[in-house]
Write a protein that holds these residues in place. Sequence first.
Motif, mmCIF file in Angstrom:
data_model
loop_
_atom_site.group_PDB
_atom_site.id
_atom_site.type_symbol
_atom_site.label_atom_id
_atom_site.label_comp_id
_atom_site.label_asym_id
_atom_site.label_seq_id
_atom_site.Cartn_x
_atom_site.Cartn_y
_atom_site.Cartn_z
ATOM 1 N N ASN A 139 0.850 -1.186 0.000
ATOM 2 C CA ASN A 139 0.000 0.000 0.000
ATOM 3 C C ASN A 139 0.885 1.236 0.000
ATOM 4 O OD1 ASN A 139 -1.567 -2.247 1.404
ATOM 5 N ND2 ASN A 139 -3.188 -0.739 1.101
ATOM 6 N N VAL A 140 0.603 2.170 -0.883
ATOM 7 C CA VAL A 140 1.324 3.445 -0.904
ATOM 8 C C VAL A 140 0.305 4.566 -1.058
ATOM 9 C CG1 VAL A 140 3.482 2.519 -1.820
ATOM 10 C CG2 VAL A 140 1.704 3.287 -3.401
ATOM 11 N N GLY A 141 0.633 5.725 -0.514
ATOM 12 C CA GLY A 141 -0.290 6.847 -0.622
ATOM 13 C C GLY A 141 0.198 8.052 0.138
ATOM 14 N N GLY A 142 -0.715 8.962 0.380
ATOM 15 C CA GLY A 142 -0.374 10.180 1.105
ATOM 16 C C GLY A 142 -1.624 10.909 1.528
ATOM 17 N N TRP A 143 -1.472 11.873 2.419
ATOM 18 C CA TRP A 143 -2.614 12.669 2.849
ATOM 19 C C TRP A 143 -2.198 14.077 3.211
ATOM 20 C CZ3 TRP A 143 -0.767 8.957 6.402
ATOM 21 C CH2 TRP A 143 -0.303 9.464 7.618
ATOM 22 N N TYR A 144 -3.198 14.936 3.261
ATOM 23 C CA TYR A 144 -3.001 16.318 3.678
ATOM 24 C C TYR A 144 -4.169 16.697 4.576
ATOM 25 C CZ TYR A 144 -2.854 21.411 3.516
ATOM 26 O OH TYR A 144 -2.826 22.733 3.861
ATOM 27 N N ALA A 145 -3.877 17.283 5.724
ATOM 28 C CA ALA A 145 -4.911 17.699 6.679
ATOM 29 C C ALA A 145 -4.688 19.156 7.047
ATOM 30 C CB ALA A 145 -4.867 16.827 7.936
ATOM 31 N N THR A 146 -5.780 19.903 7.190
ATOM 32 C CA THR A 146 -5.658 21.312 7.535
ATOM 33 C C THR A 146 -6.791 21.706 8.471
ATOM 34 O OG1 THR A 146 -5.452 23.570 6.646
ATOM 35 C CG2 THR A 146 -6.977 22.083 5.515
ATOM 36 N N GLU A 147 -6.470 22.532 9.443
ATOM 37 C CA GLU A 147 -7.446 22.988 10.427
ATOM 38 C C GLU A 147 -8.275 24.120 9.846
ATOM 39 O OE1 GLU A 147 -7.421 24.038 15.225
ATOM 40 O OE2 GLU A 147 -5.599 24.259 14.027
ATOM 41 N N THR A 148 -9.581 24.077 10.077
ATOM 42 C CA THR A 148 -10.470 25.127 9.584
ATOM 43 C C THR A 148 -10.733 26.138 10.694
ATOM 44 O OG1 THR A 148 -12.455 23.885 10.211
ATOM 45 C CG2 THR A 148 -11.571 23.479 8.011
ATOM 46 N N GLY A 149 -11.557 27.112 10.395
ATOM 47 C CA GLY A 149 -11.902 28.106 11.407
ATOM 48 C C GLY A 149 -10.717 28.984 11.761
ATOM 49 N N GLN A 150 -10.491 29.189 13.062
ATOM 50 C CA GLN A 150 -9.442 30.087 13.531
ATOM 51 C C GLN A 150 -8.081 29.396 13.620
ATOM 52 O OE1 GLN A 150 -10.102 33.372 14.015
ATOM 53 N NE2 GLN A 150 -12.143 32.814 13.256
ATOM 54 N N SER B 55 1.076 17.089 6.340
ATOM 55 C CA SER B 55 1.086 16.298 5.112
ATOM 56 C C SER B 55 1.969 15.085 5.335
ATOM 57 C CB SER B 55 1.590 17.125 3.921
ATOM 58 O OG SER B 55 2.872 17.670 4.178
ATOM 59 N N ALA B 56 1.709 14.037 4.570
ATOM 60 C CA ALA B 56 2.432 12.790 4.792
ATOM 61 C C ALA B 56 2.420 11.946 3.528
ATOM 62 C CB ALA B 56 1.815 12.000 5.946
ATOM 63 N N ALA B 57 3.410 11.078 3.440
ATOM 64 C CA ALA B 57 3.477 10.045 2.407
ATOM 65 C C ALA B 57 3.857 8.749 3.098
ATOM 66 C CB ALA B 57 4.502 10.408 1.332
ATOM 67 N N PHE B 58 3.286 7.623 2.662
ATOM 68 C CA PHE B 58 3.522 6.381 3.384
ATOM 69 C C PHE B 58 3.596 5.191 2.440
ATOM 70 C CE2 PHE B 58 -1.073 6.754 3.058
ATOM 71 C CZ PHE B 58 -1.461 5.473 2.693
ATOM 72 N N ALA B 59 4.218 4.125 2.952
ATOM 73 C CA ALA B 59 4.259 2.826 2.274
ATOM 74 C C ALA B 59 4.117 1.752 3.335
ATOM 75 C CB ALA B 59 5.557 2.646 1.504
ATOM 76 N N LYS B 60 3.336 0.727 3.012
ATOM 77 C CA LYS B 60 3.095 -0.363 3.952
ATOM 78 C C LYS B 60 3.174 -1.682 3.192
ATOM 79 C CE LYS B 60 -0.370 0.168 6.715
ATOM 80 N NZ LYS B 60 -1.780 0.235 7.192
ATOM 81 N N LEU B 61 3.971 -2.604 3.706
ATOM 82 C CA LEU B 61 4.138 -3.917 3.088
ATOM 83 C C LEU B 61 3.588 -4.964 4.040
ATOM 84 C CD1 LEU B 61 5.362 -5.290 0.556
ATOM 85 C CD2 LEU B 61 7.480 -5.574 1.865
ATOM 86 N N ARG B 62 2.599 -5.741 3.569
ATOM 87 C CA ARG B 62 1.965 -6.750 4.407
ATOM 88 C C ARG B 62 2.194 -8.145 3.842
ATOM 89 N NH1 ARG B 62 -3.936 -5.685 4.325
ATOM 90 N NH2 ARG B 62 -3.494 -4.523 2.417
ATOM 91 N N PHE B 63 2.459 -9.081 4.749
ATOM 92 C CA PHE B 63 2.677 -10.474 4.373
ATOM 93 C C PHE B 63 1.581 -11.326 5.007
ATOM 94 C CE2 PHE B 63 6.727 -8.263 4.723
ATOM 95 C CZ PHE B 63 7.287 -8.495 3.467
ATOM 96 N N LEU B 64 0.803 -12.018 4.191
ATOM 97 C CA LEU B 64 -0.277 -12.863 4.684
ATOM 98 C C LEU B 64 0.311 -14.223 5.012
ATOM 99 C CD1 LEU B 64 -2.980 -11.916 1.998
ATOM 100 C CD2 LEU B 64 -2.350 -10.701 4.103
#
Length: 240
Positions: free
Chosen positions: A70-81, A87-96
């Motif tokens: 899994n790879v991706g990223g996000w951005y979060a920002t506070e509203t109002g006052q 911001s972030a970017a990530f990678a996750k490797l899973r083994f079943l």
Amino acid sequence: MKRILPLALVLSSLPASLSADVENEIPLGIEAVTGIRSEYVYRGFTLAEDSVMDFQIETEIALNDYTLLNVGGWYATETGQGDYDESAAFAKLRFLKSDKLTVGLSATYRSFSSDVFEDGVDLGIFGTYQFCDDFGITTGAYYDTGADAWYGHVESNWSKTLSDKSYISLKTGISYVSDYYGRDGFNDAYTRLSLTYHVSEAVSVTPFVGASFLIDDESTVPGVINDDSVFGGLWFVVRF
């Protein structure tokens, strides 16, 4: 100043990963999420008291029958006052490893507009044991290069199908930190209850409520809010 470079790098790399050749050879899917929450709590620390909007995009690639990336990223920002953003970017490797056991590795780069939290890479190892379809336990240990400290947690995940289009889920956990921004020892107990409704095969909405309760009420960290938190929010998810 809004720091969106890590997320921009992830987004700019997606077209190449979605070439016709890759789509034919490697099973993958993309999920885009837009959300709003009443406040932002991260690992027991309240980083934003006002409502926060966040945007995330993630792709999952099946490398083989037993390995998922899994790879991706996000951005979060506070509203109002408020003026908090992240911001972030990530990678996750899973083994079943079996029908019940999954282990994995993760790496996340985070950029904070915070006077206390430092930008850095969060490296982790985790495992999930699924006792049945509806209940599992996850444990993980993470080293944060920004904090130069360790964070660990144990959490349970329970879900129940309500109908063909909806289900509820409950996450509860407890965290432990080692000199993590002034906190040491058992950190917080947390929970989140959510209801997911599938509008269609590609679209779903998820309202949720959650809470974080500090275990060491006497600990104080200058520059952040040191208190229990109760919050709510809504996610809007599109899959394609």
